[in-house]
Motif scaffolding. Structure first.
Motif, PDB file in Angstrom:
ATOM      1  N   MET A  23       0.816  -1.174  -0.149  1.00 23.12           N
ATOM      2  CA  MET A  23      -0.168  -0.224  -0.046  1.00 23.12           C
ATOM      3  C   MET A  23       0.858   1.311  -0.050  1.00 23.12           C
ATOM      4  SD  MET A  23      -2.909   1.295   2.811  1.00 23.12           S
ATOM      5  CE  MET A  23      -4.301   0.544   1.980  1.00 23.12           C
ATOM      6  N   LYS A  24       0.597   2.202  -0.766  1.00 20.36           N
ATOM      7  CA  LYS A  24       1.345   3.506  -0.999  1.00 20.36           C
ATOM      8  C   LYS A  24       0.320   4.496  -0.138  1.00 20.36           C
ATOM      9  CE  LYS A  24       1.338   3.287  -5.396  1.00 20.36           C
ATOM     10  NZ  LYS A  24       1.627   3.651  -6.716  1.00 20.36           N
ATOM     11  N   ILE A  25       0.876   4.668   0.938  1.00 24.69           N
ATOM     12  CA  ILE A  25       0.243   5.834   1.796  1.00 24.69           C
ATOM     13  C   ILE A  25       0.654   7.107   1.435  1.00 24.69           C
ATOM     14  CG2 ILE A  25      -0.454   4.320   3.630  1.00 24.69           C
ATOM     15  CD1 ILE A  25       1.738   5.659   5.348  1.00 24.69           C
ATOM     16  N   VAL A 105      -3.653   8.139   8.094  1.00 24.98           N
ATOM     17  CA  VAL A 105      -2.407   7.766   8.400  1.00 24.98           C
ATOM     18  C   VAL A 105      -1.722   8.267   7.049  1.00 24.98           C
ATOM     19  CG1 VAL A 105      -2.121   5.567   7.586  1.00 24.98           C
ATOM     20  CG2 VAL A 105      -0.759   6.394   9.171  1.00 24.98           C
ATOM     21  N   TYR A 106      -0.278   8.790   7.286  1.00 25.24           N
ATOM     22  CA  TYR A 106       0.413   9.246   6.249  1.00 25.24           C
ATOM     23  C   TYR A 106       1.806   9.191   6.605  1.00 25.24           C
ATOM     24  CZ  TYR A 106       0.861  13.688   8.733  1.00 25.24           C
ATOM     25  OH  TYR A 106       1.077  14.746   9.719  1.00 25.24           O
ATOM     26  N   SER A 107       2.679   9.540   5.432  1.00 26.38           N
ATOM     27  CA  SER A 107       4.112   9.156   6.081  1.00 26.38           C
ATOM     28  C   SER A 107       4.800  10.655   5.984  1.00 26.38           C
ATOM     29  CB  SER A 107       4.873   8.261   4.690  1.00 26.38           C
ATOM     30  OG  SER A 107       6.245   8.288   5.076  1.00 26.38           O
ATOM     31  N   ASP A 108       5.314  11.168   7.020  1.00 26.60           N
ATOM     32  CA  ASP A 108       6.214  12.120   6.986  1.00 26.60           C
ATOM     33  C   ASP A 108       7.433  11.766   6.424  1.00 26.60           C
ATOM     34  OD1 ASP A 108       7.762  14.226   7.759  1.00 26.60           O
ATOM     35  OD2 ASP A 108       7.062  14.727   9.457  1.00 26.60           O
ATOM     36  N   THR A 109       7.841  12.185   5.347  1.00 25.02           N
ATOM     37  CA  THR A 109       9.160  11.836   4.441  1.00 25.02           C
ATOM     38  C   THR A 109      10.321  12.681   5.040  1.00 25.02           C
ATOM     39  OG1 THR A 109       8.792  13.285   2.826  1.00 25.02           O
ATOM     40  CG2 THR A 109       8.066  11.202   2.445  1.00 25.02           C
TER      41      THR A 109
END
Length: 195
Positions: A23-25, A105-109
Motif C-alpha cells: 500500500m502506498k500511503i 495515516v500518512y508518511s512524514d518523509t
C-alpha cells in the motif's frame, strides 16, 4: 532432505511475499500526530480486479479509527466509504456516545516516520451543496488543492467546505494537514460536500 524442505518452504514464503501488493500511503513533510493509543485500523485499497474496497473488520467502537488509504485513489472513489464511516462513528442516539475521532495515516518523509491527521468532518455529503444564503460569520470554501487551504483564514468565521471529488487522497490528506497548520480545523463545518 532438510535442505530441500527448507529451500521449498523459503521459496514458497518468498513467492507469497512477492505476490502481496504494497500500500502506498500519502506523503507530507510535516507531522501532526505521531503517537496514538486506543485506536483501531481500517484500510481502503484497490483490489486485484480494480475495485475500491474497505477492510474494516478491526474497527472497534469508542476507539480512534485510523484509516490507511492508497494515495493514488481519488476522493470520489473513497468518499462513499468516508461517508459510511463518519455516519457510523458519529451517529446520534446510541446507548453510548462515541467520543473518539477518525484519523488518516500518512508518511512524514522529512522526519521519516508515520503520522496521523484528524478528519475534522463528522459527515460527508456526496453531490452538490444546496444553494442557500449563508448566515453571518459563515463563508463558503472550495478546496481543489493544497494551495487553496493556505489562504489567510479569519478565525472568527465558520467555513462551509466543499472539496473537489477529482483530487487524489494524497492531496486530501495534505489539505487536512494544512488546515491543522493554519489552526482552522475547528472552524470548519462538521459536514463537507464532495462534488
Amino acid at each position: 532432505m532438510k535442505t530441500k524442505l527448507f529451500t521449498l518452504i523459503f521459496g514458497a514464503i518468498l513467492f507469497a511475499s512477492c505476490q502481496q501488493k504494497e500500500m502506498k500511503i500519502s506523503r507530507s513533510d510535516f507531522s501532526v500526530v505521531t503517537e496514538m493509543t486506543d485506536f483501531s485500523p481500517a484500510y481502503i485499497i484497490k483490489n486485484e480486479e480494480g475495485k475500491v474496497e474497505i477492510k474494516k473488520n478491526s474497527l472497534i467502537g469508542n476507539t480512534h479509527w485510523v484509516l490507511s488509504v492508497d494515495r493514488d485513489l481519488t476522493l470520489n472513489e473513497v468518499a462513499p466509504f468516508l461517508q459510511e464511516l463518519t455516519a457510523k462513528k458519529h451517529k446520534k442516539g446510541g446507548m453510548h456516545e462515541d467520543t473518539k475521532d477518525i484519523y488518516m495515516v500518512y508518511s512524514d518523509t522529512v522526519h521519516k516516520q508515520n503520522a496521523c491527521v484528524k478528519m475534522p468532518f463528522k459527515s460527508f455529503a456526496l453531490g452538490e451543496q444546496p444553494v442557500y444564503e449563508l448566515g453571518e460569520g459563515v463563508q463558503s470554501l472550495l478546496l481543489k488543492s493544497v494551495a487553496d487551504a493556505k489562504n489567510t483564514f479569519d478565525k472568527t468565521q465558520t467555513y462551509l467546505v466543499r472539496i473537489d471529488k477529482n483530487i487524489s487522497v494524497e492531496t486530501f490528506v495534505n489539505i487536512l494537514i494544512e488546515l491543522e497548520k493554519q489552526n482552522v480545523s475547528e472552524n470548519v463545518n462538521s459536514e463537507v460536500y464532495v462534488n
